[in-house]
Write an enzyme that holds these catalytic residues in place. Sequence first.
Site, PDB file in Angstrom:
ATOM      1  N   SER A 130      18.317  38.981 -16.107  1.00 17.98           N
ATOM      2  CA  SER A 130      17.311  39.270 -17.127  1.00 17.98           C
ATOM      3  C   SER A 130      17.839  38.916 -18.522  1.00 17.98           C
ATOM      4  CB  SER A 130      16.902  40.747 -17.021  1.00 17.98           C
ATOM      5  OG  SER A 130      15.716  41.005 -17.737  1.00 17.98           O
ATOM      6  N   ASP A 178      16.546  36.290 -11.933  1.00 18.91           N
ATOM      7  CA  ASP A 178      15.206  36.811 -12.214  1.00 18.91           C
ATOM      8  C   ASP A 178      14.841  36.830 -13.700  1.00 18.91           C
ATOM      9  OD1 ASP A 178      13.065  37.477 -10.481  1.00 18.91           O
ATOM     10  OD2 ASP A 178      12.991  39.467 -11.381  1.00 18.91           O
ATOM     11  N   HIS A 207      12.896  43.783  -9.734  1.00 23.08           N
ATOM     12  CA  HIS A 207      13.475  42.938 -10.779  1.00 23.08           C
ATOM     13  C   HIS A 207      15.000  42.982 -10.759  1.00 23.08           C
ATOM     14  CE1 HIS A 207      14.093  40.921 -14.528  1.00 23.08           C
ATOM     15  NE2 HIS A 207      14.453  42.007 -15.183  1.00 23.08           N
TER      16      HIS A 207
END
Length: 383
Positions: free
Chosen positions: A146, A171, A346
């Site tokens: 992220s 991700d 996530h």
Amino acid sequence: MEKELMKKKSGLPPMPIFMPGQASKRNIVRRKDYSPVYWDKYFDTKLDVSTDVGDTFRVYERGHDGPVLFLLHGGGFSALSWALLSTHVTALVKCRCVAVDLRGHGDSVTSDDSNLSAEKMSSDVGKIISSLYKDNPPPIILVGHSMGGAIAVHAAFRNLVPSLIGLAVIDVVEGTAMEALSSMQTFLRGRPKLFDTMETAIEWAVRSGQIQNVESARVSMVGQLKSVSTNETGSMELEHQHFSITDSIEEEPSDYEVPEASSASLTENFKTPVNSNQDHKYTWRIDLSKTEKFWTGWFEGLSQKFLSCSAPKMLILAGPDRLDRDLTIGQMQGKFQMNLLPQCGHAVHEDVPDKVADVLASFMLRHKVAEPIGNFERTMPGC
């Protein structure tokens, strides 16, 4: 009846009803263990690394040989989010894991913890590596999740890691990330601001889906929260949501017991940071809502920066819908390896650390930068 009405109002399923004679089911289904665990169950060493400008960064290490996986966590997380992945990947190939608490996160302390710009944090990466290895850095693969994935790309794009041999991003895709920014403040406001104990915080993380892997949540959440006195929390409780054990989303009857083996292992194998002082509660270590001015800078132009990096690249995603136009074209042209790991959230590396470790180990073997341990054979990229 009142309890059931409250659950219906909150959208939660009612508790199962146990008839007489069914008490033996307590021996089959037991309440999950949400107690926190300490870093030394997963990492070999913990150290504080000072840079040439006087900033100090908390670093955790595992492994002694091979290339370094330099691990950068996502926004609000900490280096401890890489705990399980580090144990898995170092068991597959000869490599080292170095996980860092980024600026403003975890136990790192800098002269300006509020400056989370992409330029500042990517510069931190270069300075930490320079402080750790001086003029002789080992082969390094930047791995980021992220926000940390964006920072890894910025560091690689700016050539801040002279010994870089690989880049793995987990991700985060420019298009999807930019679209999500408009709802980020709403998401942050929806999180509890206070927890009575670390156990309730871990329980919330798992049952809300932030971290789907209970074991990972038990070590990861320790790095995301800090203890505050009840005197400091007065105004917070009035203004924000307060999560206590009575708010927990029940999945087992409340009288189910934690397995005795788990309790024993807590005592015998590692330290457990438990809050025994009822005058304290827990809140987030960093207020992400105050970092909004940096969000666009993390992700804007990220796809082109990623594609332009000369080192071998890999993108690990939880779903194909996250791929934007530039990356779709780049993937079709074979400019990077892509792996899809569905059925997780996530926090891919926390939810399925064994699968991410397998992908990273295979990536290293494919590019002949690491040696396998035992009979491990690399898997083909899945997309």
